[in-house]
Scaffold this motif. Structure first.
Motif, PDB file in Angstrom:
ATOM      1  N   CYS A 163      -1.341  -8.067  -4.893  1.00  0.00           N
ATOM      2  CA  CYS A 163      -1.145  -7.523  -6.234  1.00  0.00           C
ATOM      3  C   CYS A 163      -1.116  -5.995  -6.198  1.00  0.00           C
ATOM      4  N   ASN A 164      -0.744  -5.400  -7.323  1.00  0.00           N
ATOM      5  CA  ASN A 164      -0.659  -3.943  -7.408  1.00  0.00           C
ATOM      6  C   ASN A 164      -2.020  -3.282  -7.231  1.00  0.00           C
ATOM      7  N   ILE A 165      -3.076  -3.961  -7.662  1.00  0.00           N
ATOM      8  CA  ILE A 165      -4.418  -3.387  -7.514  1.00  0.00           C
ATOM      9  C   ILE A 165      -4.809  -3.300  -6.045  1.00  0.00           C
ATOM     10  N   CYS A 166      -4.527  -4.351  -5.275  1.00  0.00           N
ATOM     11  CA  CYS A 166      -4.806  -4.316  -3.831  1.00  0.00           C
ATOM     12  C   CYS A 166      -3.954  -3.255  -3.139  1.00  0.00           C
ATOM     13  N   LYS A 167      -2.705  -3.105  -3.580  1.00  0.00           N
ATOM     14  CA  LYS A 167      -1.835  -2.089  -2.990  1.00  0.00           C
ATOM     15  C   LYS A 167      -2.351  -0.684  -3.272  1.00  0.00           C
ATOM     16  N   LEU A 168      -2.866  -0.475  -4.466  1.00  0.00           N
ATOM     17  CA  LEU A 168      -3.348   0.850  -4.830  1.00  0.00           C
ATOM     18  C   LEU A 168      -4.699   1.171  -4.199  1.00  0.00           C
ATOM     19  N   PHE A 169      -5.639   0.236  -4.286  1.00  0.00           N
ATOM     20  CA  PHE A 169      -7.024   0.516  -3.905  1.00  0.00           C
ATOM     21  C   PHE A 169      -7.439  -0.103  -2.577  1.00  0.00           C
ATOM     22  N   GLY A 170      -6.625  -1.013  -2.033  1.00  0.00           N
ATOM     23  CA  GLY A 170      -7.002  -1.722  -0.825  1.00  0.00           C
ATOM     24  C   GLY A 170      -7.571  -3.082  -1.144  1.00  0.00           C
ATOM     25  N   SER A 171      -7.401  -4.028  -0.229  1.00  0.00           N
ATOM     26  CA  SER A 171      -7.887  -5.383  -0.442  1.00  0.00           C
ATOM     27  C   SER A 171      -9.343  -5.495  -0.030  1.00  0.00           C
TER      28      SER A 171
ATOM     29  N   LEU B 258      -3.971   4.964  -2.670  1.00  0.00           N
ATOM     30  CA  LEU B 258      -4.685   6.025  -3.370  1.00  0.00           C
ATOM     31  C   LEU B 258      -5.858   6.566  -2.559  1.00  0.00           C
ATOM     32  N   ILE B 259      -6.034   7.877  -2.628  1.00  0.00           N
ATOM     33  CA  ILE B 259      -7.213   8.559  -2.095  1.00  0.00           C
ATOM     34  C   ILE B 259      -7.824   9.360  -3.232  1.00  0.00           C
ATOM     35  N   PHE B 260      -9.067   9.063  -3.587  1.00  0.00           N
ATOM     36  CA  PHE B 260      -9.766   9.760  -4.668  1.00  0.00           C
ATOM     37  C   PHE B 260     -10.668  10.831  -4.078  1.00  0.00           C
ATOM     38  N   GLU B 261     -10.436  12.077  -4.444  1.00  0.00           N
ATOM     39  CA  GLU B 261     -11.298  13.168  -4.013  1.00  0.00           C
ATOM     40  C   GLU B 261     -12.386  13.405  -5.062  1.00  0.00           C
ATOM     41  N   ASP B 262     -13.440  14.096  -4.659  1.00  0.00           N
ATOM     42  CA  ASP B 262     -14.479  14.465  -5.611  1.00  0.00           C
ATOM     43  C   ASP B 262     -13.932  15.501  -6.595  1.00  0.00           C
ATOM     44  N   PHE B 263     -14.429  15.446  -7.825  1.00  0.00           N
ATOM     45  CA  PHE B 263     -14.025  16.387  -8.865  1.00  0.00           C
ATOM     46  C   PHE B 263     -15.152  17.394  -9.080  1.00  0.00           C
ATOM     47  N   TYR B 264     -14.794  18.681  -9.035  1.00  0.00           N
ATOM     48  CA  TYR B 264     -15.788  19.745  -9.142  1.00  0.00           C
ATOM     49  C   TYR B 264     -15.599  20.545 -10.430  1.00  0.00           C
TER      50      TYR B 264
ATOM     51  N   ILE C  99      -6.048  13.173  -6.873  1.00  0.00           N
ATOM     52  CA  ILE C  99      -5.802  11.813  -6.409  1.00  0.00           C
ATOM     53  C   ILE C  99      -4.517  11.859  -5.592  1.00  0.00           C
ATOM     54  N   THR C 100      -4.581  11.442  -4.349  1.00  0.00           N
ATOM     55  CA  THR C 100      -3.399  11.422  -3.484  1.00  0.00           C
ATOM     56  C   THR C 100      -2.770  10.041  -3.518  1.00  0.00           C
ATOM     57  N   PHE C 101      -1.461   9.999  -3.721  1.00  0.00           N
ATOM     58  CA  PHE C 101      -0.712   8.741  -3.848  1.00  0.00           C
ATOM     59  C   PHE C 101       0.306   8.678  -2.714  1.00  0.00           C
ATOM     60  N   LYS C 102       0.078   7.775  -1.756  1.00  0.00           N
ATOM     61  CA  LYS C 102       1.040   7.585  -0.664  1.00  0.00           C
ATOM     62  C   LYS C 102       2.114   6.592  -1.094  1.00  0.00           C
ATOM     63  N   ILE C 103       3.370   6.977  -0.954  1.00  0.00           N
ATOM     64  CA  ILE C 103       4.489   6.141  -1.383  1.00  0.00           C
ATOM     65  C   ILE C 103       5.252   5.664  -0.148  1.00  0.00           C
ATOM     66  N   PHE C 104       5.413   4.347  -0.026  1.00  0.00           N
ATOM     67  CA  PHE C 104       6.160   3.753   1.077  1.00  0.00           C
ATOM     68  C   PHE C 104       7.533   3.292   0.580  1.00  0.00           C
ATOM     69  N   GLU C 105       8.399   2.996   1.520  1.00  0.00           N
ATOM     70  CA  GLU C 105       9.804   2.706   1.201  1.00  0.00           C
ATOM     71  C   GLU C 105       9.968   1.588   0.177  1.00  0.00           C
ATOM     72  N   ASN C 106       9.195   0.535   0.292  1.00  0.00           N
ATOM     73  CA  ASN C 106       9.385  -0.616  -0.579  1.00  0.00           C
ATOM     74  C   ASN C 106       8.483  -0.610  -1.812  1.00  0.00           C
ATOM     75  N   ASP C 107       7.816   0.505  -2.063  1.00  0.00           N
ATOM     76  CA  ASP C 107       6.990   0.610  -3.270  1.00  0.00           C
ATOM     77  C   ASP C 107       7.882   0.878  -4.484  1.00  0.00           C
ATOM     78  N   ASN C 108       7.427   0.436  -5.646  1.00  0.00           N
ATOM     79  CA  ASN C 108       8.183   0.697  -6.861  1.00  0.00           C
ATOM     80  C   ASN C 108       7.330   1.450  -7.870  1.00  0.00           C
ATOM     81  N   TYR C 109       7.999   1.938  -8.900  1.00  0.00           N
ATOM     82  CA  TYR C 109       7.351   2.804  -9.898  1.00  0.00           C
ATOM     83  C   TYR C 109       6.255   2.079 -10.673  1.00  0.00           C
ATOM     84  N   GLU C 110       6.279   0.768 -10.651  1.00  0.00           N
ATOM     85  CA  GLU C 110       5.253  -0.018 -11.338  1.00  0.00           C
ATOM     86  C   GLU C 110       3.859   0.298 -10.800  1.00  0.00           C
ATOM     87  N   LEU C 111       3.762   0.674  -9.520  1.00  0.00           N
ATOM     88  CA  LEU C 111       2.471   1.047  -8.942  1.00  0.00           C
ATOM     89  C   LEU C 111       1.909   2.282  -9.644  1.00  0.00           C
ATOM     90  N   PHE C 112       2.764   3.270  -9.862  1.00  0.00           N
ATOM     91  CA  PHE C 112       2.315   4.484 -10.543  1.00  0.00           C
ATOM     92  C   PHE C 112       1.926   4.170 -11.986  1.00  0.00           C
TER      93      PHE C 112
END
Length: 288
Positions: free
Chosen positions: A130-138, A149-155, A207-220
């Motif tokens: 699912c999109n949640i596993c793709k974004l955050f990991g299974s 996604l990579i979440f950095e600390d907010f200062y 927040i860093t968003f890695k985009i791969f070739e077969n990803d679609n805008y629905e993830l964003f």
């Protein structure tokens, strides 16, 4: 028989190749800068080595040292024990809210499915599809998925720290006293002291968003939905008592790979320009 075996081998190889190519090559690293404005007192708990009599019961998490450039280019301004927002708190809260709105991935009709949070007894999604596993990991290593996604600390901003010093007389947090009211006598009992970050404090981070070739805008769009849910819920503890209302908004976006393409360096407006540029990173076939 020989022909059937050859066909089985060929089908197996094609399936393996298709599985290996479901992600494709890395084609963009989208660096998203967000600003979080605190609307009501925020408490994200920290740890305390020594429990003092009459001391604070619940402290907020703090970073030992934070530095900013000073007016003198060769010097740094240092502030100590400053509250911050851990990236793990943001990631966990956004993921949790999304897992209350989506059902587990299935090829069948999902209309009658429970949300992920119930289907997995409160654990994170483990389908790996699912999109949640793709974004955050299974959550399940057997169905592993590369997290986008990579979440950095907010200062806190420098202006916010200076506001804390002025308003809170040299401190960086407010101390809120709470208690339990006896239903019969009406007396306040069991007082406790809680540290909170005050309203109108501003934090910034990425927040860093890695985009791969077969990803679609629905993830964003899924990430955007999670942030909108957070803006209508709360962050940190004691949300049912009014704590943790925030406003999180995207203020800058930049593609750091492979061509250093700047999407915007100014505050993002409500128009579709920025979204269209982000859509382009997902490929011409995925614009709509």
């Amino acid at each position: 028989i020989r022909r059937q075996r050859q066909m089985c081998i060929r089908d197996s190889m094609e399936n393996n190749n298709s599985n290996n190519n479901t992600i494709g090559k890395l084609k963009a690293i989208l660096k998203l800068k967000y600003q979080i404005t605190i609307l009501t007192g925020l408490h994200i708990g920290g740890s305390k080595e020594n429990i003092e009599i009459g001391g604070i019961d619940n402290i907020v998490i703090k970073i030992p040292v934070i530095e900013f450039d000073s007016q003198n280019q060769n010097e740094k301004e240092r502030f100590y024990n400053v509250p911050y927002i851990p990236g793990s708190s943001l990631k966990g809260k956004i993921r949790s809210l999304l897992e209350w709105t989506y059902s587990p991935y299935t090829d069948k009709d999902p209309k009658n499915q429970n949300p992920i949070a119930i289907e997995y007894n409160g654990e994170p999604c483990k389908c790996g599809k699912c999109n949640i596993c793709k974004l955050f990991g299974s959550h399940n290593t057997k169905e592993s998925q590369i997290p986008r996604l990579i979440f950095e600390d907010f200062y806190p901003t420098k202006d916010t720290i200076q506001m804390w010093e002025q308003v809170l007389e040299g401190s960086y947090v407010e101390i809120k006293t709470e208690n339990v009211v006896n239903r019969i006598t009406g007396k306040a009992e069991h007082p406790r002291h809680i540290e909170r970050v005050i309203p109108y404090s501003i934090f910034e981070g990425y927040i860093t968003f890695k985009i791969f070739e077969n990803d679609n805008y629905e993830l964003f769009e899924t990430l955007e939905k999670g942030i909108n849910l957070l803006n209508n819920d709360y962050l940190g503890g004691n949300g049912s008592r009014g704590y943790g209302k925030i406003k999180m908004e995207l203020i800058e976006a930049e593609n750091k790979y492979p061509n250093q393409q700047t999407i915007t360096k100014d505050k993002i407006t409500k128009d579709e320009t920025t979204k269209n540029k982000i859509k382009e990173l997902f490929g011409e076939n995925n614009k709509n």
